[in-house]
Write a protein that holds these residues in place. Sequence first.
Motif, PDB file in Angstrom:
ATOM      1  N   SER A 214     -42.723 -58.188  12.398  1.00 33.22           N
ATOM      2  CA  SER A 214     -41.434 -58.030  11.707  1.00 33.22           C
ATOM      3  C   SER A 214     -41.306 -58.941  10.490  1.00 33.22           C
ATOM      4  CB  SER A 214     -40.282 -58.321  12.663  1.00 33.22           C
ATOM      5  OG  SER A 214     -40.267 -57.350  13.665  1.00 33.22           O
ATOM      6  N   ARG A 215     -41.952 -60.125  10.575  1.00 31.49           N
ATOM      7  CA  ARG A 215     -41.888 -61.035   9.428  1.00 31.49           C
ATOM      8  C   ARG A 215     -42.531 -60.399   8.201  1.00 31.49           C
ATOM      9  NH1 ARG A 215     -40.285 -66.311  10.807  1.00 31.49           N
ATOM     10  NH2 ARG A 215     -40.245 -66.241  13.057  1.00 31.49           N
TER      11      ARG A 215
ATOM     12  N   ALA B  12     -35.568 -55.713  11.316  1.00 26.70           N
ATOM     13  CA  ALA B  12     -36.505 -56.836  11.391  1.00 26.70           C
ATOM     14  C   ALA B  12     -35.849 -58.040  12.057  1.00 26.70           C
ATOM     15  CB  ALA B  12     -37.013 -57.197   9.988  1.00 26.70           C
ATOM     16  N   LEU B  13     -34.614 -58.345  11.675  1.00 23.42           N
ATOM     17  CA  LEU B  13     -33.928 -59.499  12.257  1.00 23.42           C
ATOM     18  C   LEU B  13     -33.706 -59.292  13.761  1.00 23.42           C
ATOM     19  CD1 LEU B  13     -32.656 -62.239  11.601  1.00 23.42           C
ATOM     20  CD2 LEU B  13     -30.488 -61.062  11.301  1.00 23.42           C
TER      21      LEU B  13
ATOM     22  N   TRP C 238     -40.094 -58.139   6.646  1.00 27.83           N
ATOM     23  CA  TRP C 238     -39.061 -58.939   5.975  1.00 27.83           C
ATOM     24  C   TRP C 238     -39.521 -59.374   4.586  1.00 27.83           C
ATOM     25  CZ3 TRP C 238     -34.148 -60.028   7.631  1.00 27.83           C
ATOM     26  CH2 TRP C 238     -33.455 -61.016   6.943  1.00 27.83           C
TER      27      TRP C 238
ATOM     28  N   GLY D  61     -33.864 -54.878   6.881  1.00 31.88           N
ATOM     29  CA  GLY D  61     -33.444 -56.240   7.220  1.00 31.88           C
ATOM     30  C   GLY D  61     -32.844 -56.302   8.608  1.00 31.88           C
TER      31      GLY D  61
ATOM     32  N   PRO E  91     -40.772 -52.967  12.794  1.00 34.20           N
ATOM     33  CA  PRO E  91     -40.126 -53.852  13.775  1.00 34.20           C
ATOM     34  C   PRO E  91     -40.017 -53.231  15.161  1.00 34.20           C
ATOM     35  CG  PRO E  91     -38.890 -53.816  11.720  1.00 34.20           C
ATOM     36  CD  PRO E  91     -39.915 -52.719  11.630  1.00 34.20           C
TER      37      PRO E  91
END
Length: 123
Positions: free
Chosen positions: A100-101, A25-26, A104, A22, A93
């Motif tokens: 990256s989505r 990715a963010l 996620w 997480g 990512p």
Amino acid sequence: MSPEVYKLIHLAGIFMVFMSIGGLALHALNGGTKESNGARRLVSITYGVGLLLILLGGFGWLGAAGVMAAGMPGWTWAKLGIWLAVGALLALPTVKPELSRIAWIAAPILGILGAWLARTKPF
Ligand code: HEM
């Protein structure tokens, strides 16, 4: 050690790895790069230790529960596949930030699949 302790170790590793996916990715979704990630070392240690704990806890549980005597059950091979896929998601990512989505969204799906395999042991 009892199977219960191994399961807690397993879960600790899962929490560490999924938190890292997480975070990475963010960071990438917000335009961050490897270089601009100020917590790179912290995250790498977290997911590195987490990946190891998942294996230690998983195989430790199998050993402590006496399941390994008959060889590795089929569902544990599938879980190893999930472990590899989760490892790939950790790299995504950084290697392909535009995907990256996918990391996620795929992470919780793989997590649920891993839990389902452990609960139902379908093969
Ligand atoms: C990232 C990959 C994995 C995820 C997300 C995952 C997820 C989980 C979860 C959530 C549980 C708890 C299920 C419950 O008792 O309610 C569990 C249990 C377990 N997992 Fe994993 N797991 C993963 C990889 C592995 C691997 C590689 C092994 C290798 C042997 C493994 C072996 C086990 C075992 C033996 C249990 C206990 C089964 C039981 O209590 O009957 N898992 N896993």
